[in-house]
Design an enzyme around this catalytic site. Structure first.
Site, PDB file in Angstrom:
ATOM      1  N   GLY A   1      39.418  38.733  32.459  1.00  0.00           N
ATOM      2  CA  GLY A   1      39.469  38.192  31.107  1.00  0.00           C
ATOM      3  C   GLY A   1      39.530  39.259  30.027  1.00  0.00           C
ATOM      4  O   GLY A   1      39.351  38.966  28.845  1.00  0.00           O
TER       5      GLY A   1
ATOM      6  N   LYS B   1      37.997  27.612  35.541  1.00  0.00           N
ATOM      7  CA  LYS B   1      36.669  27.817  34.934  1.00  0.00           C
ATOM      8  C   LYS B   1      36.222  26.527  34.220  1.00  0.00           C
ATOM      9  O   LYS B   1      36.585  25.439  34.660  1.00  0.00           O
ATOM     10  CB  LYS B   1      36.684  29.030  33.998  1.00  0.00           C
TER      11      LYS B   1
ATOM     12  N   ASN C   1      41.876  29.580  38.862  1.00  0.00           N
ATOM     13  CA  ASN C   1      40.474  29.296  38.558  1.00  0.00           C
ATOM     14  C   ASN C   1      40.418  28.832  37.111  1.00  0.00           C
ATOM     15  O   ASN C   1      40.498  29.641  36.193  1.00  0.00           O
ATOM     16  CB  ASN C   1      39.639  30.575  38.763  1.00  0.00           C
TER      17      ASN C   1
ATOM     18  N   GLU D   1      31.202  35.811  37.359  1.00  0.00           N
ATOM     19  CA  GLU D   1      30.512  35.062  36.301  1.00  0.00           C
ATOM     20  C   GLU D   1      29.294  34.339  36.871  1.00  0.00           C
ATOM     21  O   GLU D   1      28.255  34.229  36.220  1.00  0.00           O
ATOM     22  CB  GLU D   1      31.494  34.089  35.625  1.00  0.00           C
TER      23      GLU D   1
ATOM     24  N   HIS E   1      31.881  34.387  42.456  1.00  0.00           N
ATOM     25  CA  HIS E   1      32.611  34.868  41.278  1.00  0.00           C
ATOM     26  C   HIS E   1      31.654  35.696  40.410  1.00  0.00           C
ATOM     27  O   HIS E   1      30.471  35.382  40.300  1.00  0.00           O
ATOM     28  CB  HIS E   1      33.182  33.686  40.491  1.00  0.00           C
TER      29      HIS E   1
ATOM     30  N   SER F   1      43.045  39.581  35.057  1.00  0.00           N
ATOM     31  CA  SER F   1      44.109  39.708  34.048  1.00  0.00           C
ATOM     32  C   SER F   1      45.506  39.794  34.642  1.00  0.00           C
ATOM     33  O   SER F   1      46.372  40.516  34.136  1.00  0.00           O
ATOM     34  CB  SER F   1      43.840  40.914  33.127  1.00  0.00           C
TER      35      SER F   1
ATOM     36  N   GLU G   1      38.168  41.256  42.686  1.00  0.00           N
ATOM     37  CA  GLU G   1      38.240  41.087  41.234  1.00  0.00           C
ATOM     38  C   GLU G   1      37.333  42.108  40.555  1.00  0.00           C
ATOM     39  O   GLU G   1      36.133  41.856  40.396  1.00  0.00           O
ATOM     40  CB  GLU G   1      37.767  39.682  40.849  1.00  0.00           C
TER      41      GLU G   1
HETATM   42  C1  PEP Z   1      38.960  35.096  37.272  1.00  0.00           C
HETATM   43  O1  PEP Z   1      38.085  34.717  36.512  1.00  0.00           O
HETATM   44  O2  PEP Z   1      38.876  34.850  38.484  1.00  0.00           O
HETATM   45  C2  PEP Z   1      40.068  35.836  36.697  1.00  0.00           C
HETATM   46  C3  PEP Z   1      40.787  36.577  37.499  1.00  0.00           C
HETATM   47  O3  PEP Z   1      40.262  35.715  35.342  1.00  0.00           O
HETATM   48  P1  PEP Z   1      41.465  36.347  34.451  1.00  0.00           P
HETATM   49  O4  PEP Z   1      42.737  36.135  35.210  1.00  0.00           O
HETATM   50  O5  PEP Z   1      41.419  35.578  33.179  1.00  0.00           O
HETATM   51  O6  PEP Z   1      41.149  37.790  34.291  1.00  0.00           O
END
Ligand code: PEP
Length: 251
Positions: free
Chosen positions: A172, A7, A5, A96, A94, A212, A166
């Site tokens: 993040g 973003k 992803n 976000e 997601h 992460s 997630e």
């Molecule tokens: C995500 O935004 O889907 C995600 C898993 O981000 P990160 O790997 O940076 O935590």
């Protein structure tokens, strides 16, 4: 499956460079892992141009979609539009988008149905906040998100979906769920799918973990019974890391 992803990152030119670099660093037996890159909408074609030129077995996904096919919905893009240019996956729900753009469970359900109608596999993100986890209600919370996203689907439709667990507190932040924490929730998701649509369907749905993930923690996560891959944010912006994560799926 390993999905990146990206973003709101990378210009057109940077998309070309990153896609090419992923192809150059990809595992030898890369056709045995479903690698997916999800650039911003305006750069989907840039990723395709490189992938098609190299005939690389990498799929392209979008990060959002609107549920109507066409009409007066300024700024939105529909599933048939994505399908026409070759998009085969689309991230929905997601955290976000839920937090900053007001995406609700009902909207996720509408988007999911629109994607399936255009033969695009939804990557449905679910996950609890730190407050929900601290209150020990995370299993029910996530199962309710899955139930709402999948409302009205039959077994064959459910089987085409990908779910990404997630935990919001791990996105993040550098703070990953332990393999056991991730497995607990992914198992609960798979059990729900089995209860609602039968065990065959539950086995067909790919359940990813995201939050992460990096080369240091991926093996422990992928070793879990109900984790079929990863949805990667930060580490997917670096070709070497992303390819190492894809390689980890082949162990
Ligand atoms: C995500 O935004 O889907 C995600 C898993 O981000 P990160 O790997 O940076 O935590």
């Amino acid at each position: 499956m390993m999905a990146g992803n990206w973003k709101m990152n990378n210009t057109w030119a940077e998309t070309v460079v990153l896609t090419q670099s992923i192809i150059n660093n990809a595992p030898d037996d890369w056709d045995e892992v479903d690698m997916v890159v999800c650039p911003p909408l305006v750069n989907l074609k840039a990723a395709f141009s490189v992938i098609e030129f190299d005939k690389a077995p990498i799929a392209v996904g979008a990060q959002n979609v609107y549920w109507e096919d066409s009409g007066a919905f300024t700024g939105e893009v529909s599933a048939p539009m994505l399908a026409e240019i070759g998009v085969s996956y689309c991230i929905i729900g997601h955290s976000e988008r839920r937090e900053y753009f007001g995406e609700t469970d009902e909207m996720v359900n509408r988007k999911l149905k629109a994607l399936l109608a255009s033969n695009i596999a939804p990557i449905v993100c679910v996950g609890e906040s730190l407050a929900v986890r601290d209150s020990q209600t995370h299993i029910d919370f996530v199962r309710n998100q899955v139930r709402a996203a999948f409302a009205g689907l039959d077994a064959s439709e459910a089987a085409k979906c990908v779910i990404s667990y997630e935990p919001v507190w791990a996105i993040g932040t550098g703070r990953t769920a332990t393999p056991e924490q991730a497995q607990e929730v992914c198992f609960a998701i798979r059990s729900l799918l089995a209860d609602e649509w039968g065990s065959d369907t539950a086995e067909q749905v790919r359940i990813l973990y995201g939050g992460s993930v990096n080369v240091g923690n991926v093996d422990g996560l992928l070793a879990q019974q109900d984790i079929d891959g990863g949805l990667i944010g930060g580490a997917s912006l670096d070709a070497t890391s992303f390819c190492a994560l894809a390689q980890a799926c082949l162990k």
